[in-house]
Design an enzyme around this catalytic site. Structure first.
Site, short mmCIF file in Angstrom:
data_model
loop_
_atom_site.label_atom_id
_atom_site.label_comp_id
_atom_site.label_asym_id
_atom_site.label_seq_id
_atom_site.Cartn_x
_atom_site.Cartn_y
_atom_site.Cartn_z
N ASN A 1 0.85 -1.19 0.00
CA ASN A 1 0.00 0.00 0.00
C ASN A 1 0.88 1.25 0.00
OD1 ASN A 1 -2.75 1.18 0.26
ND2 ASN A 1 -1.87 2.07 2.09
N GLU B 1 -1.13 0.74 -5.25
CA GLU B 1 -1.03 1.98 -6.04
C GLU B 1 0.22 2.03 -6.92
OE1 GLU B 1 -1.67 1.92 -2.78
OE2 GLU B 1 -3.37 3.22 -2.30
N ASP C 1 -3.94 22.34 7.69
CA ASP C 1 -4.70 21.33 6.97
C ASP C 1 -4.95 21.78 5.54
OD1 ASP C 1 -5.86 18.87 7.09
OD2 ASP C 1 -6.93 19.34 8.95
C1 LIG Z 1 -0.27 15.78 0.09
C2 LIG Z 1 -1.07 14.77 0.85
C3 LIG Z 1 -0.88 14.64 2.21
C4 LIG Z 1 -1.57 13.66 2.92
N1 LIG Z 1 -1.32 13.51 4.26
C5 LIG Z 1 -1.86 12.46 4.90
C6 LIG Z 1 -1.49 12.19 6.26
O1 LIG Z 1 -0.73 12.92 6.86
N2 LIG Z 1 -2.03 11.10 6.83
C7 LIG Z 1 -2.88 10.25 6.18
O2 LIG Z 1 -3.27 9.24 6.76
N3 LIG Z 1 -3.29 10.52 4.93
C8 LIG Z 1 -2.79 11.58 4.28
N4 LIG Z 1 -3.15 11.83 2.98
C9 LIG Z 1 -4.23 11.06 2.34
C10 LIG Z 1 -3.78 9.73 1.87
O3 LIG Z 1 -2.79 9.77 0.88
C11 LIG Z 1 -5.02 9.00 1.35
O4 LIG Z 1 -5.79 8.78 2.45
C12 LIG Z 1 -4.71 7.71 0.73
O5 LIG Z 1 -4.61 7.90 -0.65
C13 LIG Z 1 -5.77 6.67 1.06
O6 LIG Z 1 -5.31 5.48 0.55
P1 LIG Z 1 -5.24 4.13 1.39
O7 LIG Z 1 -6.57 3.92 2.05
O8 LIG Z 1 -4.94 3.13 0.31
O9 LIG Z 1 -4.13 4.23 2.36
C14 LIG Z 1 -2.51 12.83 2.25
C15 LIG Z 1 -2.70 12.99 0.90
C16 LIG Z 1 -2.00 13.95 0.20
C17 LIG Z 1 -2.21 14.05 -1.27
#
Ligand SMILES: Cc1cc2nc3c(=O)[nH]c(=O)nc-3n(C[C@H](O)[C@H](O)[C@H](O)COP(=O)(O)O)c2cc1C
Length: 427
Positions: A140, A201, A247
């Site tokens: 992941n 991904e 945020d």
């Molecule tokens: C620039 C950026 C910063 C992010 N920061 C966080 C973070 O600090 N913590 C988090 O859990 N998700 C963060 N996200 C969101 C995750 O990337 C998103 O939840 C993820 O794509 C979900 O995929 P998953 O369920 O496969 O892990 C961020 C996304 C972006 C684009």
């Protein structure tokens, strides 16, 4: 393509802004990026970090992603949908430039990790793509912001019930994690997508463009071979303060207790380039919002003929969308409103427009609202819906999903009206 070749391409087009004088990662870099948000920049010298350069803003425009994916900006949604449907396994190389330099001992204070805002809980990595392996679901990729706790540890913001959190909760001894910093736009976009559970991904990244991987040095994971910087470690069950930090909404996120990452290796390219991603800036917005556009598109397409979707930066690239349909019947717009909310659960306001409205131009969308909409007929309110925790105005109670009222607006030409009354004159 890697970050360097992408920056070279921007430079060749005269689009990369070079800052020659030394700039400090402590607050100064953030101020410079904020002053030119949207502009790709390269800081040629960093005060106190002679070995490093710093890049910013190279995913701040939709055109940057389009170029990285080899398509037009209007084709991005369909390219993302295609890659989601047909991922490819990235090749595994025996070595890669990301391991040209391997540190003998760990000292995170040697990295030019910026402090973005005076109120921040500390210096933060914001463009780190974390790679983990879930024993049941496989690899992941996820973005996680990370605060430097000390020379060997980072505190990682792990949003509950997403990929990283699920894997971490299952392993009382913690999970191996590798963080890649300094990646090209196509890998950043893939990492920010949320495919169905169990879909890796990195396969989406490889479907976009070649994305070779290489074995990490101290953890059983693969990392992107051409990343500028790789941190390896164990995401432990020790907790520490994470936040405050800006945020996506541009408001300050609160302090929470979050997992500590014990760093076991640092590797990087020679003459490395650090990626500084400004929180709530256009890079952050694009990477959050754009990956939701194909899911809205797919849902709307089930009920109407959808011809375009954009999640707008003015709505924090998360809470507002404009959906374009080729209207075929009286209920299409209303069905599209409901479908859009199914396609992106955090969406709060959606506007439906006809094909003659440019969804990327806020003035054009407002023109449709002004000339085609009547509130009593065209406004739909859905009270008390599960919504986004990012919305400061939502009703939030601990351990519960945030609740918000949602609005859908039909700004299409009323069904049965004579179109001549609504068509814009051209000169
Ligand atoms: C620039 C950026 C910063 C992010 N920061 C966080 C973070 O600090 N913590 C988090 O859990 N998700 C963060 N996200 C969101 C995750 O990337 C998103 O939840 C993820 O794509 C979900 O995929 P998953 O369920 O496969 O892990 C961020 C996304 C972006 C684009």
């Amino acid at each position: 393509m890697n970050l360097r070749t992408f920056l070279q391409d921007l430079d060749a087009r005269g689009e990369l802004f070079h800052i020659q004088e030394p700039v400090s990662p402590h607050l100064e870099v953030a101020r410079r990026i904020a002053a030119r948000d949207g502009q790709p920049m390269l800081f040629e010298q960093l005060a106190g970090f002679s070995e490093w350069r710093m890049a910013a803003g190279f995913t701040a425009q939709r055109a940057h992603f389009a170029r990285a994916l080899g398509c037009g900006a209007s084709q991005l949604v369909s390219r993302m949908a295609e890659a989601l449907a047909a991922p490819q396994i990235p090749p595994q190389n025996s070595d890669g430039p990301c391991q040209e330099v391997v540190w003998d001992s760990i000292d995170l204070t040697r990295l030019p990790i910026p402090r973005y805002h005076p109120q921040d809980g500390g210096p933060y990595i914001t463009a780190g793509v974390a790679i983990i392996h879930d024993p049941d679901l496989g690899r992941n990729l996820c973005f996680h912001r990370m605060r430097v706790q000390d020379a060997r540890r980072l505190v990682v913001r792990v949003v509950e019930n997403r990929g990283t959190h699920t894997a971490w909760r299952k392993a009382p001894e913690g999970i191996p994690m590798a963080i890649c910093v300094g990646l090209p736009p196509h890998i950043l976009l893939a990492a920010s997508m949320a495919p169905p559970e169990g879909q890796d991904e990195s396969g989406i990244a490889q479907a976009f463009a070649p994305s070779p991987m290489v074995k990490a040095k101290t953890v059983p994971l693969e990392v992107f071979a051409e990343a500028e910087l790789v941190l390896e470690g164990i995401l432990t069950h020790a907790l520490d303060r994470e936040g405050p930090f800006p945020d996506l909404t541009g408001t300050m996120d609160r302090v929470r207790q979050q997992p500590v990452l014990r760093v076991t290796a640092v590797t990087h390219r020679k003459n490395p380039i650090f990626h500084a991603l400004l929180p709530a800036g256009l890079e952050h917005k694009n990477l959050m919002g754009m990956p939701r556009e194909p899911t809205i598109f797919a849902e709307v397409n089930r009920v109407a003929r959808c011809t375009g979707v954009t999640i707008t930066p003015g709505g924090c690239s998360w809470l507002h969308a404009v959906v374009q349909i080729d209207k075929q019947g009286p209920d299409d717009a209303r069905l599209a409103i409901e479908a859009a909310f199914r396609g992106h659960r955090s969406l709060k306001h959606v506007v439906i427009v006809d094909t003659d409205v440019d969804i990327y131009n806020p003035q054009d969308v407002e023109w449709a609202l002004a000339t085609r909409m009547q509130a009593r007929r065209d406004l739909v309110i859905f009270p008390d819906q599960a919504s986004s925790s990012l919305d400061p105005s939502a009703h939030q109670s601990p351990g519960q999903k945030a609740l918000s009222d949602k609005i859908g607006i039909d700004a299409t030409i009323p069904w049965g009206a004579s179109p001549e009354d609504f068509v814009r004159v051209t000169y």
